[in-house]
Design a protein around this motif. Structure first.
Motif, short mmCIF file in Angstrom:
data_model
loop_
_atom_site.label_atom_id
_atom_site.label_comp_id
_atom_site.label_asym_id
_atom_site.label_seq_id
_atom_site.Cartn_x
_atom_site.Cartn_y
_atom_site.Cartn_z
N ALA A 68 72.44 40.24 66.69
CA ALA A 68 73.02 41.47 66.15
C ALA A 68 74.55 41.44 66.25
N SER A 69 75.07 40.89 67.34
CA SER A 69 76.52 40.78 67.50
C SER A 69 77.13 39.87 66.44
N SER A 72 77.17 41.64 63.09
CA SER A 72 78.25 42.62 63.10
C SER A 72 79.61 41.94 62.92
N THR A 82 78.94 47.46 59.20
CA THR A 82 77.87 46.79 59.94
C THR A 82 76.52 47.26 59.43
N ALA A 84 72.81 48.59 59.14
CA ALA A 84 72.09 49.51 60.03
C ALA A 84 71.10 48.76 60.92
N THR A 87 72.86 47.31 63.92
CA THR A 87 73.16 48.34 64.90
C THR A 87 71.90 48.73 65.67
N TRP A 88 70.80 48.90 64.94
CA TRP A 88 69.53 49.26 65.60
C TRP A 88 69.08 48.15 66.54
N MET A 90 70.91 45.88 68.03
CA MET A 90 71.80 45.84 69.18
C MET A 90 71.40 46.90 70.21
N THR A 91 71.16 48.12 69.72
CA THR A 91 70.77 49.21 70.62
C THR A 91 69.45 48.91 71.32
N GLU A 128 80.20 41.40 73.80
CA GLU A 128 81.13 42.21 73.02
C GLU A 128 82.57 41.73 73.18
#
Length: 216
Positions: A68-69, A72, A82, A84, A87-88, A90-91, A128
């Protein structure tokens, strides 16, 4: 004095800072990843999984965060939002890795849960930080030999900065001061830019009273 200043602010210092920061972040990420993996592996084993499955499940969690990083980062480099799903993902990955580490330390009370969760938080933070370093490197301004940033190459979508004729004269003369030969003469600048020699002299004199003697 000038050399010492350039070492602090020029491309050499910039490169050293970037390299040492990257090495520190990678070292923290490696240690955090090993500890976080061991916690997740132990948790998976104690909840019904064994052998190959137990070894692979922790990889899917941290691997999802890394994937995911990178998505992004790619979107950022292309000046696109980015996705969706990234983002999902990553979360979900952060929630899973922090939750698994907390669950591993939960039998030892709240403090044990927090201590156990720390490697997962450090790992996520390291990911990050590495992405931030990469983003900054892709948009970092170039430097001239004297350590000054070249703004005309840094502004997105621009190859040169618009200058007035007076600014062009001053920029070209100052650049010649660092050259191997003598500084450009007033006659040369006047002929090239179509100006009167008196105007050329006035531009250079007014710009910097401390400029070395200007050759005729």
């Amino acid at each position: 004095m000038s050399t010492a200043k350039n070492l602090r602010t020029g491309p050499i210092a910039d490169h050293l800072i970037k390299v040492t920061t990257a090495l520190a972040v990678i070292a923290v990420a490696a240690v955090a990843a090993i500890i976080s993996y061991a916690h997740a592996l132990d948790l998976v084993r104690t909840h019904g999984e064994s052998n190959t499955t137990a070894w692979l499940v922790p990889f899917t969690v941290d691997g999802l965060i890394l994937a995911a990083s990178m998505v992004s980062l790619d979107a950022n480099r292309r000046n696109r939002p980015t996705p969706a799903l990234a983002t999902w993902s990553m979360t979900a990955g952060i929630t899973a890795t922090v939750g698994a580490n907390m669950a591993h330390g939960a039998p030892h009370g709240p403090i044990g849960a927090l201590v156990s969760a720390w490697p997962a938080l450090a790992l996520v933070g390291s990911f990050e930080l590495l992405m931030t370093l990469t983003r900054n490197a892709s948009g970092r301004p170039d430097f001239t030999d004297d350590g000054r940033a070249e703004v005309e190459h840094y502004a997105p979508g621009c190859t040169t900065v618009e200058q007035t004729p007076e600014q062009a004269v001053l920029h070209e003369y100052r650049a010649s001061l660092n050259g191997p030969g003598r500084p450009l003469s007033q006659r040369y600048l006047a002929d090239k830019h179509g100006m009167d020699r008196r105007k050329i002299k006035r531009i250079l004199t007014n710009a910097d009273r401390t400029t070395p003697t200007i050759p005729d």
